[in-house]
Structures are given as C-alpha cells and as structure tokens.
Scaffold this active site. Structure first.
Site, PDB file in Angstrom:
ATOM      1  N   ARG A   1     -40.659 -28.317 -14.032  1.00 20.47           N
ATOM      2  CA  ARG A   1     -41.035 -28.710 -12.673  1.00 20.47           C
ATOM      3  C   ARG A   1     -39.885 -28.531 -11.688  1.00 20.47           C
ATOM      4  O   ARG A   1     -40.005 -28.914 -10.535  1.00 20.47           O
ATOM      5  CB  ARG A   1     -41.504 -30.171 -12.667  1.00 20.47           C
ATOM      6  CG  ARG A   1     -42.809 -30.349 -13.449  1.00 20.47           C
ATOM      7  CD  ARG A   1     -43.223 -31.792 -13.530  1.00 20.47           C
ATOM      8  NE  ARG A   1     -43.649 -32.315 -12.243  1.00 20.47           N
ATOM      9  CZ  ARG A   1     -44.640 -33.179 -12.066  1.00 20.47           C
ATOM     10  NH1 ARG A   1     -45.319 -33.619 -13.089  1.00 20.47           N
ATOM     11  NH2 ARG A   1     -44.960 -33.611 -10.881  1.00 20.47           N
TER      12      ARG A   1
ATOM     13  N   THR B   1     -49.798 -37.505 -16.848  1.00 19.21           N
ATOM     14  CA  THR B   1     -49.935 -36.444 -15.852  1.00 19.21           C
ATOM     15  C   THR B   1     -50.061 -37.052 -14.461  1.00 19.21           C
ATOM     16  O   THR B   1     -50.545 -38.167 -14.291  1.00 19.21           O
ATOM     17  CB  THR B   1     -51.191 -35.598 -16.114  1.00 19.21           C
ATOM     18  OG1 THR B   1     -52.315 -36.471 -16.137  1.00 19.21           O
ATOM     19  CG2 THR B   1     -51.080 -34.848 -17.421  1.00 19.21           C
ATOM     20  N   ASP B   2     -49.598 -36.289 -13.460  1.00 22.90           N
ATOM     21  CA  ASP B   2     -49.885 -36.673 -12.084  1.00 22.90           C
ATOM     22  C   ASP B   2     -50.835 -35.627 -11.496  1.00 22.90           C
ATOM     23  O   ASP B   2     -51.255 -34.695 -12.182  1.00 22.90           O
ATOM     24  CB  ASP B   2     -48.593 -36.841 -11.265  1.00 22.90           C
ATOM     25  CG  ASP B   2     -47.793 -35.549 -11.171  1.00 22.90           C
ATOM     26  OD1 ASP B   2     -48.355 -34.450 -11.390  1.00 22.90           O
ATOM     27  OD2 ASP B   2     -46.592 -35.636 -10.860  1.00 22.90           O
ATOM     28  N   SER B   3     -51.168 -35.791 -10.216  1.00 22.77           N
ATOM     29  CA  SER B   3     -52.198 -34.927  -9.626  1.00 22.77           C
ATOM     30  C   SER B   3     -51.784 -33.454  -9.648  1.00 22.77           C
ATOM     31  O   SER B   3     -52.612 -32.573  -9.829  1.00 22.77           O
ATOM     32  CB  SER B   3     -52.512 -35.377  -8.203  1.00 22.77           C
ATOM     33  OG  SER B   3     -51.347 -35.275  -7.403  1.00 22.77           O
TER      34      SER B   3
END
Lengths: 413, 96
Positions: free
Chosen positions: A69, B35-37
């Site tokens: 990320r 998890t996130d969006s």
C-alpha cells in the site's frame, strides 16, 4: 528559555548502504554507489545510470500488505524511520504520543505509482485505476505512515521544496520542538524518482551527467569536468528530540541541532542565482540562529550536486559568508558518492554531517581530479580526513530557488 | 485450471498478504482480514479481471465472507457459460 533540540537517532536507505554504520564506513572509504539503471529499461534514454537502492526488501521490515500500500518513496521512509527510532532507543509505549510526530520532506512523492496508474488509465481505461493511487502518490504518505506505524498523534506533515525538502523538514521540525508543540519529531526526507519520467524529465532539463561510460565517475562535484548531477533515491531520517527529554531518558546524543536558515533566490525556477547571494543568506541566517560566528565552523557539507553552475554558485556563497575563513574550511559533497537524492538529500547529508561531529572524521569529495579555478576551496579531495569538528553546516538548495541550511554542533550540556 | 475457490483464495492471499491456509470459506473480510473500503475496491477489481465479469456495488454489499465471494462468482460464471448473461448490463463486460 529556548528549548534545545538534539539528534538521538539516525537511519538511512541509500545507494551506498542500508544501515548507518555501513553508510558511514562507505563514505569514509570514498566508495561510489552509482551504477546502471535496472529498475526499468533505460536503453532509449540519454542517461542510463543512477544511484539505485539495490536489494531493497521492505517486506522484511514491515508486513507485505502495508508495503504493497506504499509507493517506493514511502517504503524507504518507513524502513529508514524504523531504523532511526531503534537507533534512538525509543519505546513509544513509554512516551506521550500526543507530543511525538513526524515531518518529512519529499520533492516529488509517489512518481512510480503515478506512472504505473497513468499507464493503466491509458491502456485499460478509468475503471482499472487502483483505489490506492492517491494515498500512495501523495507526498505526505511518508510521514503519515510513520504516524500510523507508531501511533504518533503529534505534529505531522510533509514539506516539498525540491532538493531542499529534507533540510526544510528538519528545520521546521526543530522549530516545532523549540516552540513547545512536540518533544520528539521523526524528520528528514525520502525520494524515489528513478522512473522513465523522472530520468526523462531531468534529462530534458539538462540537469544530469551523461557520463554513461563511467557511472561511478559521473558525480564529480567541484571538479572542472563535472557535467551534471546523478539522480539517486533513498531516505535519510533523524530523530529530533528536546534536549532535557533526551537527557532524562539517558539517550545517546549524537549532536545538537543549533541553527536553521531558509531563504529563496528569487532568480530562476531551476538555475541558482550566479552570485550565490540567496544561498549565502540562508547560511547567514542559520549561523545567526545558532549564535555561531563563521570562524567557529570547521566543516561544510556542501549541496555540491556536480552541476557546472551550482557548484560555482555555492563556492561563491561560502566565500560571501565566511570571507577568508572559507579557505580554512573542510568542504565535502556526499553526492560525489551517492548522487543526488533530491528531497531526501538533505536528510542523508545531515546524517553525514552529524557523523562528522560524532566521530571527528570528514568524508571526502570523490572524483576530484582537475581543479576548477572558479571552485578554489578545500573540498577534501578523494581521501577522508581526521579532524576535530565542533560545528558544521549542511547546505541544501532546490529547484524553485529554495535554500535551507542547518548548523549542528557537539552537544555540551 | 484451478477451481474458482482456489483462484479466489489465491487473489485474496496475494492482495492482502495473508497465508492461503488462513483463508477459509468462513473467513470474514472485515473481521478476520481487517480490510478497509479501499482493499475491497481493489479486490473486486482483481476478481472482475480474473473472472471477466462485473460485480455491481449492490452485490458487493451482500458479500462479507470469502465463501460469499466464491458463491457469487460460481453463480455468475455458470450463468455466463449458459449464455444467459448476454445482454445483461451487469454481466457483459468488454475490455475497452
């Protein structure tokens, strides 16, 4: 009563080494970290070499999902920050995290991610753009990740002044601690722009050395045959701490951060002011802030990029500030060995400057072979030098005409 | 060709950095995999590409576990094979 700021931890990832000890050893040995580009196919480019961080495996330090990320520039930052915080012996569980923060510089931000996603946009259409593109490319992703990793809730921001970014970040972090808004700031800079657009853009601006046949000889600051800088990547991160806080927890203190000076050339978006007056103003302000006379400085860690105009202007600036004492200064350019880390350079070079204070050695300027009459100071050519360094100044100048200088000195309680 | 279940678990494992043996049909995307969006958006994009189909937002709202993803995709793929998807706005994805 002014709150004093000391440096208690340092960490780096750069083309020469991925830890502090190996980095300093490499610098004193005069080794070059420059080599052919293999991050992408550089064959169509006029410049095919750079200062790459090789064998970089962030998954060994942070979890794979977090690494994915983050753009490469933020991966460098968090890996170097973790090393710096460990080096400082800090345990944030014992700290008031509301008084701990991070201020990091980056000249450009997540260029890798931007280019990758832009290619997807053009080739696969808008519905294939990654939801992570914005949080990965934004320059503040780096200090944000430090905050997320350690739960730091104090002052947190990014600074972007091209090649002065890290020095400005450290200076602003110093001010933040001085004025009482925080006790600990993780500061410095990070950059990762060895990409087609990064190389292509700097080639187009005629900023880079084109010495493809001898990459390790390409970065030759102050040498008569210099022909531009070498693009590099990495991060240099320092833990800045309020002095009494550091003393209370019995931290090892590398040096005191004594002064910060900042100015703008108001001359040209890329070229330095030829008389060096803008750079000189920043050095003078930093010395005044440090309550230090010019003749109390022994060492200058130069911006020294290896561009024909820049090195000459910096030499003039040093003479403007130091007068005759300029000829007694030891001056060296870290970029001769690791190239130009842009927004990270001020952080990595401040680490080198602090190590000079800490060890009483100054690293050389390598590839110094032919003297240039326009650059006639002592650039510590090719050999490291053992000498007492009580006070030193680190220079950083950026596209846009940004000048940021930091004065460090031996810590005396 | 691996089964749909294996392919779904491969993608989740790769994207979220979770070992395959930690992922079962009962695994919750939010509770177990944190998890996130944004993770979900990316996961859906990858699943859409892998199986050449579209998962509408409405369908996504009813998916909370790995098993529900597998069931949804198996259903869609079956429909596609039988040809019944043709002409439907949600299933007919062309690469543009």
């Amino acid at each position: 009563m002014v709150r004093r700021v000391v440096i208690t931890g340092m960490g780096t990832v750069n083309p020469l080494a991925s830890d502090l000890e190996a980095f300093w050893k490499g610098l004193l040995e005069g080794r070059s970290g420059i080599g052919p580009i293999d991050l992408f196919d550089a064959s169509p480019f006029r410049v095919r070499f750079a200062g790459q961080v090789r064998h970089f495996e962030p998954e060994k330090i942070i979890d794979a999902r977090t690494a994915r990320r983050l753009d490469r520039f933020a991966q460098f930052a968090i890996v170097a920050a973790i090393a710096a915080i460990k080096d400082a012996g800090l345990d944030f569980a014992k700290e008031d995290v509301n008084r701990c923060g991070s201020i990091l510089g980056s000249g450009i931000g997540g260029l890798n991610e931007y280019e990758e996603q832009h290619t997807r946009l053009l080739q696969q259409g808008p519905h294939r753009i990654s939801p992570f593109v914005i949080p990965k490319l934004m320059p503040n992703a780096a200090p944000a990740q430090v905050s997320l990793h350690y739960g730091l809730r104090g002052p947190n921001m990014s600074v972007s002044t091209a090649c002065a970014s890290a020095a400005n970040a450290v200076g602003e972090a110093m001010r933040t601690i001085q004025r009482g808004d925080a006790d600990i700031i993780v500061s410095g800079g990070t950059e990762a722009t060895i990409t087609p657009m990064g190389i292509g853009g700097f080639v187009a601006a005629r900023a880079l050395s084109e010495r493809n046949d001898a990459p390790t000889k390409a970065s030759r600051p102050f040498d008569k045959d210099r022909d531009g800088f070498v693009l590099s990547e990495g991060a240099g991160i320092l833990v800045l701490e309020e002095m009494e806080h550091a003393v209370r927890r019995k931290a090892r203190i590398y040096a005191e951060l004594l002064g910060y000076g900042v100015s703008a050339d108001a001359y040209n978006i890329t070229a330095p002011c030829p008389d060096g007056s803008g750079a000189a103003l920043a050095m003078q302000l930093a010395l005044r802030d440090a309550r230090t006379n010019p003749d109390e400085i022994q060492y200058v860690n130069a911006h020294g990029t290896s561009t024909p105009l820049g090195d000459e202007a910096e030499t003039k600036a040093i003479k403007l500030v130091f007068g005759n004492h300029a000829y007694k200064l030891a001056i060296s350019s870290t970029k001769s060995m690791i190239g130009h880390l842009l927004g990270a350079s001020g952080g990595v070079e401040l680490i080198a400057t602090v190590m000079s204070i800490h060890t009483n050695w100054v690293h050389p300027t390598i590839n110094y072979e032919t003297p240039d009459p326009a650059c006639d100071l002592d650039y510590v050519p090719n050999q490291a030098r053992q000498m007492t360094v009580r006070r030193a100044i680190s220079n950083s100048f950026g596209f846009g005409g940004h000048n940021a200088c930091l004065v460090v000195g031996k810590f005396e309680p | 060709m691996n089964s749909i279940e294996e392919r779904v678990i491969d993608i989740i494992s790769d994207k979220l950095g979770v070992a395959k043996d930690q992922i079962t049909r009962e695994t919750s995307l939010i509770k177990d995999l944190q998890t996130d969006s944004l993770d979900i958006v990316e996961l859906v994009m990858d699943l859409e590409e892998e199986f050449d189909l579209q998962i509408p937002d409405q369908a996504q709202q009813n998916i909370h576990t790995v098993g529900q993803i597998i069931d949804y995709i198996e259903r869609e793929v079956k429909q596609k094979k039988s040809g019944s998807w043709e002409g439907q706005g949600t299933g007919a994805v062309t690469k543009d």
